[in-house]
Write a protein that holds these residues in place. Structure first.
Motif, PDB file in Angstrom:
ATOM      1  N   PHE A  63     125.005  62.815 132.095  1.00  0.00           N
ATOM      2  CA  PHE A  63     124.455  63.286 130.827  1.00  0.00           C
ATOM      3  C   PHE A  63     123.242  62.417 130.501  1.00  0.00           C
ATOM      4  CE2 PHE A  63     128.989  64.692 129.964  1.00  0.00           C
ATOM      5  CZ  PHE A  63     128.718  66.037 130.164  1.00  0.00           C
ATOM      6  N   MET A  64     122.092  62.794 131.048  1.00  0.00           N
ATOM      7  CA  MET A  64     120.929  61.909 131.052  1.00  0.00           C
ATOM      8  C   MET A  64     120.267  61.778 129.697  1.00  0.00           C
ATOM      9  SD  MET A  64     119.935  65.047 131.387  1.00  0.00           S
ATOM     10  CE  MET A  64     118.602  66.140 130.905  1.00  0.00           C
ATOM     11  N   ARG A  65     120.591  62.669 128.741  1.00  0.00           N
ATOM     12  CA  ARG A  65     119.915  62.569 127.444  1.00  0.00           C
ATOM     13  C   ARG A  65     120.234  61.256 126.737  1.00  0.00           C
ATOM     14  NH1 ARG A  65     120.089  68.826 125.236  1.00  0.00           N
ATOM     15  NH2 ARG A  65     119.149  69.687 127.132  1.00  0.00           N
ATOM     16  N   ARG A  66     121.364  60.665 127.051  1.00  0.00           N
ATOM     17  CA  ARG A  66     121.699  59.375 126.458  1.00  0.00           C
ATOM     18  C   ARG A  66     120.699  58.289 126.877  1.00  0.00           C
ATOM     19  NH1 ARG A  66     128.186  58.422 126.092  1.00  0.00           N
ATOM     20  NH2 ARG A  66     128.892  60.574 125.879  1.00  0.00           N
ATOM     21  N   PHE A  67     119.971  58.529 127.962  1.00  0.00           N
ATOM     22  CA  PHE A  67     119.031  57.536 128.477  1.00  0.00           C
ATOM     23  C   PHE A  67     117.584  57.851 128.108  1.00  0.00           C
ATOM     24  CE2 PHE A  67     122.801  57.639 131.085  1.00  0.00           C
ATOM     25  CZ  PHE A  67     123.127  56.300 131.202  1.00  0.00           C
ATOM     26  N   ASP A  68     117.353  59.003 127.480  1.00  0.00           N
ATOM     27  CA  ASP A  68     116.012  59.381 127.064  1.00  0.00           C
ATOM     28  C   ASP A  68     115.590  58.494 125.896  1.00  0.00           C
ATOM     29  OD1 ASP A  68     113.713  61.366 126.873  1.00  0.00           O
ATOM     30  OD2 ASP A  68     114.597  61.538 124.869  1.00  0.00           O
ATOM     31  N   PRO A  69     114.368  57.938 125.927  1.00  0.00           N
ATOM     32  CA  PRO A  69     113.954  57.037 124.844  1.00  0.00           C
ATOM     33  C   PRO A  69     114.044  57.662 123.454  1.00  0.00           C
ATOM     34  CG  PRO A  69     112.451  56.819 126.701  1.00  0.00           C
ATOM     35  CD  PRO A  69     113.365  57.966 127.022  1.00  0.00           C
ATOM     36  N   GLU A  70     113.710  58.942 123.309  1.00  0.00           N
ATOM     37  CA  GLU A  70     113.777  59.569 121.990  1.00  0.00           C
ATOM     38  C   GLU A  70     115.219  59.700 121.515  1.00  0.00           C
ATOM     39  OE1 GLU A  70     111.488  63.042 121.146  1.00  0.00           O
ATOM     40  OE2 GLU A  70     109.887  62.481 122.517  1.00  0.00           O
ATOM     41  N   TYR A  71     116.103  60.153 122.387  1.00  0.00           N
ATOM     42  CA  TYR A  71     117.513  60.260 122.002  1.00  0.00           C
ATOM     43  C   TYR A  71     118.101  58.880 121.722  1.00  0.00           C
ATOM     44  CZ  TYR A  71     118.257  65.262 122.797  1.00  0.00           C
ATOM     45  OH  TYR A  71     118.240  66.629 122.685  1.00  0.00           O
ATOM     46  N   ALA A  72     117.745  57.885 122.534  1.00  0.00           N
ATOM     47  CA  ALA A  72     118.256  56.532 122.316  1.00  0.00           C
ATOM     48  C   ALA A  72     117.794  55.989 120.967  1.00  0.00           C
ATOM     49  CB  ALA A  72     117.804  55.615 123.441  1.00  0.00           C
ATOM     50  N   ALA A  73     116.528  56.259 120.607  1.00  0.00           N
ATOM     51  CA  ALA A  73     116.020  55.805 119.310  1.00  0.00           C
ATOM     52  C   ALA A  73     116.735  56.519 118.166  1.00  0.00           C
ATOM     53  CB  ALA A  73     114.516  56.044 119.229  1.00  0.00           C
ATOM     54  N   LEU A  74     117.014  57.834 118.341  1.00  0.00           N
ATOM     55  CA  LEU A  74     117.743  58.568 117.311  1.00  0.00           C
ATOM     56  C   LEU A  74     119.147  58.010 117.144  1.00  0.00           C
ATOM     57  CD1 LEU A  74     117.926  60.951 115.323  1.00  0.00           C
ATOM     58  CD2 LEU A  74     118.630  62.385 117.265  1.00  0.00           C
ATOM     59  N   LYS A  75     119.810  57.712 118.226  1.00  0.00           N
ATOM     60  CA  LYS A  75     121.154  57.134 118.175  1.00  0.00           C
ATOM     61  C   LYS A  75     121.131  55.793 117.444  1.00  0.00           C
ATOM     62  CE  LYS A  75     125.479  56.250 119.501  1.00  0.00           C
ATOM     63  NZ  LYS A  75     126.644  56.846 118.785  1.00  0.00           N
ATOM     64  N   GLN A  76     120.148  54.959 117.752  1.00  0.00           N
ATOM     65  CA  GLN A  76     120.042  53.653 117.101  1.00  0.00           C
ATOM     66  C   GLN A  76     119.816  53.807 115.594  1.00  0.00           C
ATOM     67  OE1 GLN A  76     116.851  51.209 118.620  1.00  0.00           O
ATOM     68  NE2 GLN A  76     117.695  49.332 117.746  1.00  0.00           N
ATOM     69  N   LEU A  77     118.945  54.762 115.216  1.00  0.00           N
ATOM     70  CA  LEU A  77     118.683  54.996 113.801  1.00  0.00           C
ATOM     71  C   LEU A  77     119.935  55.457 113.070  1.00  0.00           C
ATOM     72  CD1 LEU A  77     116.806  55.383 111.336  1.00  0.00           C
ATOM     73  CD2 LEU A  77     116.259  57.668 112.253  1.00  0.00           C
TER      74      LEU A  77
END
Length: 359
Positions: free
Chosen positions: A147-161
């Motif tokens: 599930f590569m979206r977890r490694f996408d910078p935009e998705y990772a930034a959204l998760k962090q936010l």
């Protein structure tokens, strides 16, 4: 530490992309073997990716009992199970059809081989749960799911936010997943199992909750698909904490590859997937670029995913979604297929994680 020797099973579009990534872009790893039902395709890829010895001629091959070796580099193995068992393969990337994943995953577990498995984990929840249980009995995690979206910078930034709590509790998640075209063989159930499954994992990950119910709606289908194919589809996920996620999946959009996600929270919202640079609407035109397919949009995500998988494997760990995540997604998609057929909400039958994993 010596390089991780990687074998790739299945070298279609995704597998070939991963093979080239390991051979050309990933540090601490070396591509040593490939296998595919289309032996000619595997041989062509191996020949292209192999490093030629000094003074050797491109295209030279040598046959031995382990398959066909090209130059000093990649060899072709006819039987995927033979590749998995090979002494010179430390870890495996599975990009083969989902229908053979269960057998190949059990082989990886039997041989103690770490494996990065492209979705789906398996084709149904029952066999996926068997994989989870088999891995648990080993006492260590060997399976990571792609599930590569977890490694996408935009998705990772959204998760962090969202995890920071700056916007308050996340209440609703809106998703759009559109492909330019999928071809006549891509049927309605594949939209759920092979496309929507990404949003299933995104919702579980961003909310850190399980999906308890799914409803799949069938709007009027696009005219470019054949009879009996429902494209686009609209799905609603209900999560254990009362949150809601929705997704529009449209695999014959005809325009390009578009993936967007908007999280709506108590004190604001956040959106990713709008493209880079200035996006304008003026004079009956819109401005911006759209990638042609998923490999362009998520190239960096795939690069990060494989590099982190290699690094974690060399440490004896996994660094990403595991077998349970693959099983949970399979269970949701199975309920989604039932909802697609009935047009009604369907409860997700998920095993008790504590009973299965002892946690």
């Amino acid at each position: 530490m010596s390089d991780l020797r990687v074998g790739v099973v299945g070298v279609g579009v995704m597998g070939a992309d991963h093979a080239e990534r390991v051979a050309r872009k990933t540090s601490g790893a070396r591509l040593v073997a490939v296998a595919d039902a289309d032996h000619g395709r595997a041989e062509a890829l191996a020949a292209r990716l192999s490093e030629w010895p000094a003074g050797g001629e491109s295209g030279s091959t040598a046959r031995h009992s382990g398959g066909t070796a090209y130059g000093e580099g990649v060899r072709v193995v006819e039987d995927p199970l033979e590749l998995i068992a090979a002494d010179d393969v430390d870890a495996v990337i599975l990009a083969s059809p989902g229908s053979v994943h269960a057998e190949q995953l059990f082989a990886c577990l039997d041989h103690g081989k770490p494996v990065l498995c492209e979705k789906p984990l398996t084709m149904d929840a029952a066999s996926a749960l068997q994989v989870v249980e088999a891995e648990h009995k080993l006492g260590r995690q060997l399976i990571q799911v792609g599930f590569m979206r977890r490694f996408d910078p935009e998705y990772a930034a959204l998760k962090q936010l969202l995890d920071s709590g700056d916007l308050g509790r996340t209440l609703v998640l809106h998703n759009v997943h559109r492909n330019k075209s999928a071809g006549p063989a891509f049927r309605s159930e594949m939209i759920v199992r092979d496309s929507m499954v990404h949003e299933v994992d995104v919702a579980r990950w961003l909310f850190d909750e399980e999906i308890t119910r799914i409803t799949v709606h069938k709007p009027k289908p696009t005219s470019v698909v054949g009879d009996g194919v429902f494209d686009p589809q609209l799905a609603v996920f209900e999560l254990a904490n009362g949150a809601i996620a929705d997704v529009e999946v449209f695999v014959n959009f005809q325009v390009g590859y578009e993936v967007r996600c908007e999280a709506v929270a108590e004190r604001g919202s956040a959106t990713i997937g709008l493209g880079s640079g200035v996006f304008t609407r003026a004079g009956e035109r819109w401005g911006g670029t759209m990638p042609a397919d998923f490999r362009t949009r998520f190239e960096q995500a795939y690069d990060v995913e494989v590099q982190r998988w290699v690094d974690a494997t060399r440490r004896g760990e996994i660094d990403g979604p595991g077998a349970w995540d693959g099983y949970a997604a399979a269970a949701v998609c199975e309920a989604g297929l039932a909802s697609l057929s009935s047009g009604t909400p369907v409860e997700v039958a998920l095993a008790d994680r504590g009973n299965v994993l002892g946690t």
